[in-house]
Design a protein around this motif. Structure first.
Motif, short mmCIF file in Angstrom:
data_model
loop_
_atom_site.label_atom_id
_atom_site.label_comp_id
_atom_site.label_asym_id
_atom_site.label_seq_id
_atom_site.Cartn_x
_atom_site.Cartn_y
_atom_site.Cartn_z
N VAL A 14 1.09 -1.31 0.13
CA VAL A 14 0.36 -0.02 0.04
C VAL A 14 1.05 1.32 0.29
O VAL A 14 1.58 1.85 0.83
CB VAL A 14 -0.98 0.18 1.37
N PRO A 15 0.58 2.43 -0.55
CA PRO A 15 1.42 3.21 -0.52
C PRO A 15 0.99 4.23 0.23
O PRO A 15 -0.12 4.24 0.31
CB PRO A 15 0.47 4.19 -2.34
N VAL A 16 2.09 5.17 0.84
CA VAL A 16 2.08 6.03 2.32
C VAL A 16 1.08 7.28 1.96
O VAL A 16 0.65 7.32 2.32
CB VAL A 16 3.18 5.70 2.24
N ALA A 17 1.22 7.24 0.26
CA ALA A 17 0.95 8.47 -0.75
C ALA A 17 -0.75 8.64 -0.19
O ALA A 17 -1.13 9.44 -0.20
CB ALA A 17 1.31 9.39 -1.65
N ALA A 18 -1.34 7.34 -0.30
CA ALA A 18 -2.64 7.01 -0.28
C ALA A 18 -3.65 6.72 0.80
O ALA A 18 -4.65 6.85 1.06
CB ALA A 18 -2.75 5.21 -1.51
N MET A 19 -2.50 6.95 2.04
CA MET A 19 -3.42 6.61 3.35
C MET A 19 -2.96 7.90 3.74
O MET A 19 -2.36 8.47 3.87
CB MET A 19 -2.47 5.67 4.36
N THR A 20 -4.36 8.05 5.01
CA THR A 20 -3.99 9.42 5.81
C THR A 20 -3.30 8.72 7.18
O THR A 20 -3.23 8.09 7.27
CB THR A 20 -5.06 9.69 6.21
N GLY A 37 9.73 1.64 1.56
CA GLY A 37 10.54 2.44 0.20
C GLY A 37 9.28 3.81 0.91
O GLY A 37 8.57 3.88 1.61
N ASP A 38 8.73 3.86 -0.36
CA ASP A 38 7.50 4.76 -0.27
C ASP A 38 6.50 3.59 -0.02
O ASP A 38 4.85 4.44 0.07
CB ASP A 38 7.41 5.49 -1.78
N ASP A 39 6.23 1.94 0.25
CA ASP A 39 4.88 1.18 0.55
C ASP A 39 4.96 0.51 1.51
O ASP A 39 6.02 0.93 2.58
CB ASP A 39 4.87 0.81 -0.98
N VAL A 40 3.99 -0.05 2.27
CA VAL A 40 3.58 -0.67 3.68
C VAL A 40 3.29 -1.80 2.73
O VAL A 40 2.43 -1.76 2.09
CB VAL A 40 3.53 0.14 4.30
N TYR A 41 4.33 -3.19 3.57
CA TYR A 41 3.41 -4.46 3.23
C TYR A 41 2.55 -4.42 5.07
O TYR A 41 3.41 -4.99 5.87
CB TYR A 41 4.84 -4.96 3.12
#
Length: 168
Positions: A14-20, A37-41
């Motif tokens: 999940v992209p960090v930028a897509a989450m609040t 990196g810019d995502d979270v598993y």
């Protein structure tokens, strides 16, 4: 005594930028996670956590940082804050009835890069019990959450078989 597990993985990351910041914090309590990196598993070794704790002060700060973004997570936390008694310092949030799927769907709706998320869950047991095994998959898009369990699949397959070959 048997131990039951619901090992879970969410793909893609999940992209960090897509989450609040509030969604990321709540999902980080529901699931284990690794920054990529810019995502979270997100994953769960034993099963997703249905019950979490969040300090009232942190909840208010995260809500303020997430202000202006449509989010069922913010609505849940606002409701919990509104129901807590004066002097309460910690929120106890039961997400079992709410469901992490709704949080993930909000993220897909807002994401510029995700068109879906997949949640795969394996149900296992420490003893060979007939009710301790199976699984489930969710396919989450902006408009739908489609779910099928292994039991559902087997029931459908049996129904097709019985339709083709009626019982003797």
């Amino acid at each position: 005594m048997a131990d039951y597990f619901s090992q879970t993985v969410i793909q893609p990351d999940v992209p960090v930028a897509a989450m609040t910041v509030l969604e990321r914090r709540i999902l980080g309590e529901i699931f284990e996670h690794e920054d990529m990196g810019d995502d979270v598993y997100f994953f769960a070794s034993a099963g997703p956590n249905d019950f979490l704790f969040l300090s009232v002060d942190e909840a208010k700060t995260l809500l303020a940082e997430s202000k202006g973004v449509q989010s069922c997570t913010a609505e849940l936390v606002e409701r919990e804050l509104g129901e807590c008694e004066a002097g309460t310092t910690e929120l106890e949030i039961d997400v079992s009835m709410f469901g992490y799927e709704a949080i993930l769907q909000d993220i897909v709706r807002r994401s510029e890069t995700l068109d879906h998320l997949q949640v795969m869950m394996a149900w296992t047991c420490s003893k060979m019990r007939p009710d301790g095994f199976g699984g489930m998959a969710n396919f989450i898009t902006a408009d739908d959450i489609d779910t099928m369990s292994t039991t559902g699949f087997l029931e459908e397959a049996l129904g097709r078989l019985q339709g083709e070959h009626p019982p003797r």
